[in-house]
Scaffold this active site. Structure first.
Site, PDB file in Angstrom:
ATOM      1  CB  ILE A  20      -0.940  -0.021   1.243  1.00  0.00           C
ATOM      2  CG1 ILE A  20      -1.937  -1.184   1.134  1.00  0.00           C
ATOM      3  CG2 ILE A  20      -1.667   1.314   1.394  1.00  0.00           C
ATOM      4  CD1 ILE A  20      -2.690  -1.496   2.427  1.00  0.00           C
ATOM      5  CB  VAL A  63       9.015   3.239  11.882  1.00  0.00           C
ATOM      6  CG1 VAL A  63       8.979   3.678  10.444  1.00  0.00           C
ATOM      7  CG2 VAL A  63       8.363   1.881  12.085  1.00  0.00           C
ATOM      8  CE1 TYR A 156      -1.615  -5.351  11.455  1.00  0.00           C
ATOM      9  CE2 TYR A 156      -3.822  -6.244  11.194  1.00  0.00           C
ATOM     10  CZ  TYR A 156      -2.776  -5.473  10.721  1.00  0.00           C
ATOM     11  OH  TYR A 156      -2.888  -4.818   9.520  1.00  0.00           O
ATOM     12  CE  LYS A 160      -2.349  -1.924  11.288  1.00  0.00           C
ATOM     13  NZ  LYS A 160      -1.392  -0.955  10.758  1.00  0.00           N
TER      14      LYS A 160
HETATM   15  N1  LIG Z   1      -2.558  -5.712   3.252  1.00  0.00           N
HETATM   16  C1  LIG Z   1      -3.645  -5.679   4.002  1.00  0.00           C
HETATM   17  O1  LIG Z   1      -4.571  -6.487   3.831  1.00  0.00           O
HETATM   18  C2  LIG Z   1      -3.808  -4.659   5.075  1.00  0.00           C
HETATM   19  C3  LIG Z   1      -5.077  -4.527   5.668  1.00  0.00           C
HETATM   20  C4  LIG Z   1      -5.255  -3.590   6.676  1.00  0.00           C
HETATM   21  C5  LIG Z   1      -4.201  -2.799   7.068  1.00  0.00           C
HETATM   22  N2  LIG Z   1      -2.990  -2.954   6.483  1.00  0.00           N
HETATM   23  C6  LIG Z   1      -1.916  -2.095   6.955  1.00  0.00           C
HETATM   24  O2  LIG Z   1      -1.402  -1.335   5.882  1.00  0.00           O
HETATM   25  C7  LIG Z   1      -0.006  -1.087   6.107  1.00  0.00           C
HETATM   26  C8  LIG Z   1       0.771  -1.504   4.873  1.00  0.00           C
HETATM   27  O3  LIG Z   1       0.540  -2.899   4.679  1.00  0.00           O
HETATM   28  P1  LIG Z   1       0.963  -3.638   3.330  1.00  0.00           P
HETATM   29  O4  LIG Z   1      -0.059  -4.666   3.116  1.00  0.00           O
HETATM   30  O5  LIG Z   1       1.291  -2.680   2.283  1.00  0.00           O
HETATM   31  O6  LIG Z   1       2.276  -4.388   3.872  1.00  0.00           O
HETATM   32  P2  LIG Z   1       3.687  -4.714   3.176  1.00  0.00           P
HETATM   33  O7  LIG Z   1       4.252  -5.829   3.991  1.00  0.00           O
HETATM   34  O8  LIG Z   1       3.524  -4.904   1.716  1.00  0.00           O
HETATM   35  O9  LIG Z   1       4.506  -3.359   3.456  1.00  0.00           O
HETATM   36  C9  LIG Z   1       4.878  -3.003   4.742  1.00  0.00           C
HETATM   37  C10 LIG Z   1       6.273  -2.420   4.686  1.00  0.00           C
HETATM   38  O10 LIG Z   1       6.627  -1.994   6.023  1.00  0.00           O
HETATM   39  C11 LIG Z   1       8.006  -2.276   6.221  1.00  0.00           C
HETATM   40  N3  LIG Z   1       8.246  -2.372   7.655  1.00  0.00           N
HETATM   41  C12 LIG Z   1       7.771  -3.288   8.526  1.00  0.00           C
HETATM   42  N4  LIG Z   1       8.200  -3.020   9.764  1.00  0.00           N
HETATM   43  C13 LIG Z   1       8.997  -1.909   9.664  1.00  0.00           C
HETATM   44  C14 LIG Z   1       9.735  -1.152  10.596  1.00  0.00           C
HETATM   45  N5  LIG Z   1       9.746  -1.463  11.910  1.00  0.00           N
HETATM   46  N6  LIG Z   1      10.417  -0.074  10.146  1.00  0.00           N
HETATM   47  C15 LIG Z   1      10.411   0.275   8.836  1.00  0.00           C
HETATM   48  N7  LIG Z   1       9.738  -0.411   7.908  1.00  0.00           N
HETATM   49  C16 LIG Z   1       9.038  -1.497   8.315  1.00  0.00           C
HETATM   50  C17 LIG Z   1       8.238  -3.598   5.484  1.00  0.00           C
HETATM   51  O11 LIG Z   1       9.622  -3.746   5.162  1.00  0.00           O
HETATM   52  C18 LIG Z   1       7.353  -3.426   4.253  1.00  0.00           C
HETATM   53  O12 LIG Z   1       8.080  -2.898   3.153  1.00  0.00           O
HETATM   54  C19 LIG Z   1       0.369  -1.860   7.371  1.00  0.00           C
HETATM   55  O13 LIG Z   1       0.321  -0.979   8.462  1.00  0.00           O
HETATM   56  C20 LIG Z   1      -0.737  -2.893   7.501  1.00  0.00           C
HETATM   57  O14 LIG Z   1      -0.948  -3.263   8.836  1.00  0.00           O
HETATM   58  C21 LIG Z   1      -2.757  -3.855   5.497  1.00  0.00           C
END
Ligand SMILES: NC(=O)c1ccc[n+]([C@@H]2O[C@H](COP(=O)([O-])OP(=O)(O)OC[C@H]3O[C@@H](n4cnc5c(N)ncnc54)[C@H](O)[C@@H]3O)[C@@H](O)[C@H]2O)c1
Length: 270
Positions: A20, A63, A156, A160
């Site tokens: 995302i 982060v 989680y 959130k």
């Molecule tokens: N994909 C889904 O279905 C979904 C649904 C609801 C919420 N989200 C939220 O959306 C956000 C993005 O999710 P996504 O699906 O794109 O995930 P993703 O795994 O594709 O991307 C997440 C990125 O965060 C980075 N990351 C993780 N921990 C880190 C840290 N401590 N410091 C720096 N970078 C870090 C990872 O390297 C990765 O590149 C997240 O917060 C996730 O919880 C995702």
């Protein structure tokens, strides 16, 4: 409309190296903006960085490491020709499903830290810098439908849910500093986060069955909602959580009645 409506967007995206976050970075660049990715792993973003010289920079960092985030903030100031006016907090690690009996405090802490503490640290460093500048700004924090409908998810969902509370708190705090703070709560979105190695096709089908639109979301669909919130089009929206979930939350009371009626035409179109 805000006074800086004509300024280009200049956005820090934590977790912008994948999913995302990466889709959000791409939209910002396609629409003439500037971006800085902050991620533990920036490899997937390499082609995009090469495609937008001068307008996109990527920084490796965790982060939850405040000192490193302050260093990155300084480096961004030196690289980007336009002052940062938006922050999108996407960084966070995927959790492992376990009952409270089998879960560990180590796993709980890792998930709460990477999502909730990481969002707090990023807001503290990058958000405070925007609030301290003369520009109007916007922050978007990634929550999840799990914050609203947790099931037995533990860390989680708690993280959130905490992010929604933190979002409302900072929206209040920075309202007259002209910084808006909102959250987006996506449903299941097709990213590496969801397609983890421990997840089977059956798990994914269960997700699709629970979603009225009968599909997972595409990252760009969530990115469009994020873009709306960082753009001046949403200048009166602050402290809000926008659900973007293919109807998942609205439909969550329906399961006892045998699931959704599906049309022969299949899933809804993205
Ligand atoms: N994909 C889904 O279905 C979904 C649904 C609801 C919420 N989200 C939220 O959306 C956000 C993005 O999710 P996504 O699906 O794109 O995930 P993703 O795994 O594709 O991307 C997440 C990125 O965060 C980075 N990351 C993780 N921990 C880190 C840290 N401590 N410091 C720096 N970078 C870090 C990872 O390297 C990765 O590149 C997240 O917060 C996730 O919880 C995702």
């Amino acid at each position: 409309m805000n006074e800086n409506a004509s300024d280009p967007l200049s956005v820090v995206v934590t977790g912008g190296g994948s999913g995302i976050g990466l889709a959000t970075v791409e939209l910002v660049l396609q629409r003439g903006g500037y971006a800085a990715i902050v991620d533990g792993d920036v490899e997937r973003a390499d082609p995009l960085v090469r495609g937008y010289p001068g307008r996109l920079h990527a920084f490796v960092g965790n982060v939850i490491d405040e000192q490193r985030m302050r260093q990155v903030s300084e480096e961004i100031g030196q690289c980007l020709s336009v002052s940062v006016n938006a922050l999108v907090n996407c960084a966070g690690a995927p959790s492992v499903a376990a009952s409270i009996e089998d879960d560990t405090v180590e796993h709980w802490s890792r998930i709460v830290e990477s999502h909730l503490t990481g969002t707090y640290v990023s807001c503290k460093v990058f958000g405070s810098a925007i609030a301290g500048s003369s520009t109007t700004g916007s922050i978007v924090n990634l929550a999840s439908v799990v914050a609203l409908r947790p099931g037995p998810v533990l860390a989680y969902g708690a993280a959130k849910s905490g992010i929604i509370n933190l979002t409302e708190s900072l929206a209040t705090h920075w309202a007259t500093a002209n910084v808006r703070v909102n959250a987006v709560a996506p449903g299941w979105t097709d990213t590496p986060f969801v397609r983890r190695t421990d997840r089977t096709e059956k798990d994914l089908q269960t997700i699709i069955d629970a979603t009225p639109q009968a599909r997972m979301l595409q990252p760009v669909e969530v990115a469009e909602v994020i873009y709306f919130l960082i753009s001046s089009a949403s200048s009166a929206v602050t402290g809000a959580t926008i659900v973007c979930d293919g109807g998942y939350v609205a439909g969550s009371g329906w399961a006892p009645y045998g699931g959704f009626r599906r049309r022969a035409s299949g899933a809804a179109r993205p």
